[in-house]
Design an enzyme around this catalytic site. Structure first.
Site, mmCIF file in Angstrom:
data_model
loop_
_atom_site.group_PDB
_atom_site.id
_atom_site.type_symbol
_atom_site.label_atom_id
_atom_site.label_comp_id
_atom_site.label_asym_id
_atom_site.label_seq_id
_atom_site.Cartn_x
_atom_site.Cartn_y
_atom_site.Cartn_z
ATOM 1 C CE1 TYR A 1 -2.671 3.408 1.374
ATOM 2 C CE2 TYR A 1 -4.137 1.829 0.302
ATOM 3 C CZ TYR A 1 -3.869 3.115 0.760
ATOM 4 O OH TYR A 1 -4.808 4.094 0.580
ATOM 5 C CB ALA B 1 -0.101 14.573 -22.849
ATOM 6 C CE LYS C 1 -3.346 11.746 -23.953
ATOM 7 N NZ LYS C 1 -4.260 11.565 -22.802
ATOM 8 C CG HIS D 1 -16.563 15.690 -26.776
ATOM 9 N ND1 HIS D 1 -16.563 16.524 -25.671
ATOM 10 C CD2 HIS D 1 -15.411 15.005 -26.713
ATOM 11 C CE1 HIS D 1 -15.443 16.354 -24.997
ATOM 12 N NE2 HIS D 1 -14.723 15.441 -25.600
ATOM 13 C CG PHE E 1 -7.001 18.111 -24.556
ATOM 14 C CD1 PHE E 1 -7.644 17.203 -23.730
ATOM 15 C CD2 PHE E 1 -7.157 17.974 -25.926
ATOM 16 C CE1 PHE E 1 -8.394 16.167 -24.259
ATOM 17 C CE2 PHE E 1 -7.910 16.941 -26.466
ATOM 18 C CZ PHE E 1 -8.531 16.042 -25.632
ATOM 19 C CG ASP E 2 -11.913 18.289 -24.451
ATOM 20 O OD1 ASP E 2 -10.937 17.586 -24.683
ATOM 21 O OD2 ASP E 2 -13.025 17.846 -24.128
ATOM 22 C CG ASP F 1 -1.129 18.937 -20.863
ATOM 23 O OD1 ASP F 1 -2.365 19.090 -20.916
ATOM 24 O OD2 ASP F 1 -0.575 17.834 -21.068
#
Ligand SMILES: CC1=C(O)/C(=C\N=C(/Cc2ccccc2)C(=O)O)C(COP(=O)(O)O)=CN1
Length: 457
Positions: free
Chosen positions: A71, A216, A257, A449, A123-124, A214
């Protein structure tokens, strides 16, 4: 356009099947003309996302067997920590289950309600988390990104003049932080130059604002810097990555990614111990515990190894060339795409391709549905449907770009699969004037979306 062959060979294969056209027509109709609601088994080539859909290496799979599921203090946490120190040059990190997990933990610690978060192009889902925490997401990408026909080596760059002007106009006290998305997904997977990252960081320092990445698709961004930016042609990818991250105070990362894993994320902190302590507290109620952050030990091991693999130049060259290849095939077929081709996807300019369909009838979504029916290929709309509604006025936002994104998973498909996609779109191009627009018959309130339903106009 063929480059050196892939620096790997296939050991395990997963069957895929092209179901008959009649069944494809029924499946997409039952999905309300929304490809997110299709069963994966009804999709032949899945270009919905490069997020979590890549293939792992034998070394990563082997790493699963030494998953330490303790853990607290799992061995794999420390292996991941070593990878992050070596690759990002950061002192601290906390694992999270994916990118949104990182945003959900970090953003409330940095954003006071009403403050702005400035970026090249959020990004959204990142924008959604900024807004859910009471922030206002502002995109300050350079104008050129909105013209898909204009070639520029770094269309993901933020407009540094606009950035500084915005801070001066609104006051640094009203800005929470600067967020640089590398590569810039929403603008077409376009890279950000080292000069631009450095410039944004210097402006952040000048006004005492945190600068986050960000991250990614950080490795793909580094590859473009090596290939396209003066002075970096002789630097190694790891050297370029270290320099990129040196121009940041921290990062959020969807590891799904460029982490080369199917599940994973992280918050990286360069050296701010106080912020690290706050993040470690916040992660407990949200992601579980600071040494596992919503991940199993084996997932952390796969990520510790994936981060080392993704900075391999031979891998990056073959991955990015495959995307470029699909872009070239579409251009040969006269299909308008965002140029130059980005790192993880080819973006078809649906506004230019289907000028007879107004944005209020979601041209890129209509093309996405047609492509699935024509060839069993699943893409995703990055346009009006994704843009949603203005949070203040409730009006639909009609973005500059209405794109169909063909997102290529890492180490999964062959060049033959790319040819199949290109030929499907070429057949559609031959009859594109017959394509009709869509009307939305069910509209969800948040991130519509994913579950919206449509009918043909
Ligand atoms: C730059 C960037 C991203 O691209 C990103 C996720 N992208 C995704 C995943 C996705 C999101 C929404 C609809 C369909 C697919 C992509 O298909 O492009 C996230 C969130 O990460 P997360 O999905 O792990 O929570 C943060 N920043």
């Amino acid at each position: 356009l063929r480059c050196m062959p892939e620096p790997y060979k296939i050991k395990v294969v997963e069957p895929i099947r092209l179901i008959p056209r009649k069944e494809r027509e029924r499946a997409i109709k039952e999905a309300g003309l929304n490809q997110f609601l299709l069963k994966a088994e009804d999709v032949f080539i899945d270009l919905l996302t490069d997020s979590g859909t890549g293939a792992m290496s034998q070394d990563q799979w082997a790493g699963l067997m030494i998953g330490d599921e303790s853990y607290a203090g799992s061995r794999n946490f420390y292996n991941l920590q070593k990878s992050i120190e070596d690759i990002f040059g950061y002192k601290y990190f906390v694992p999270t289950h994916q990118g949104r997990g990182a945003e959900n933990v970090l953003f409330p610690l940095l954003i006071k309600p009403g403050q702005y978060v400035l970026g090249n192009y959020h990004f959204d889902t990142t924008k959604a988390h900024i807004e859910l925490k009471g922030g206002r997401a502002v995109n300050l990408i350079h104008e050129r990104a909105y013209d898909t026909a204009v070639e520029h080596p770094f269309k993901g760059n933020i407009d540094l003049e606009k950035l500084e002007a915005f801070i001066v106009e609104h006051g640094a006290e009203n800005i929470a932080f600067i967020l640089m998305t590398v590569t810039c997904n929403s603008a077409g997977g376009q890279p950000v130059s080292m000069e631009n990252i450095r410039g944004a960081y210097q402006i952040g320092k000048k006004y005492n604002l945190p600068v986050l990445l960000d991250a990614a698709r950080f490795a793909e961004n580094a590859y473009f810097i090596k290939k396209r930016e003066k002075g970096y042609e002789n630097k190694s990818i790891p050297e370029i990555v270290l320099e990129m991250f040196s121009y940041s105070d921290g990062c959020t990362m969807s590891a799904k990614k460029d982490g080369l894993v199917n599940m994973g994320g992280l918050i990286g902190i360069k050296e701010d111990y106080e912020l690290y302590q706050k993040v470690r507290q916040m992660v407990v109620p949200i992601e579980g515990f600071p040494t596992y952050g919503g991940l199993s030990g084996r997932d952390m091991e796969a990520l510790a190894r994936g981060l080392r693999e993704v900075v391999d130049e031979a891998y990056l060259a073959s991955r990015i060339h495959q995307v470029q290849y699909l872009g070239e095939k579409l251009k040969e077929a006269g299909i308008p795409i965002q140029e130059p081709v980005g790192g993880h996807a080819v973006f078809v300019d649906a506004k230019r391709f289907l000028p007879h369909i107004p944005q209020s009838q979601y041209p890129a979504q209509a093309l996405c549905v047609e492509l699935y029916i024509e060839s069993g290929v699943r893409g995703v709309e990055v346009g009006t449907l994704l843009a949603g509604r203005d949070p203040e006025t409730g009006e639909e936002i009609y973005p500059e770009l209405d794109l169909l994104r063909l997102t290529i998973p890492r180490r999964v498909y062959t060049y033959n699969h790319m040819d199949w996609v290109a030929e499907g779109l070429a057949r559609i191009a031959a009859r594109k004037d017959e394509i009709r627009g869509l009307k939305m018959v069910y509209e969800p309130k948040i991130l519509r979306h994913f579950t919206a339903q449509f009918e043909w106009v």
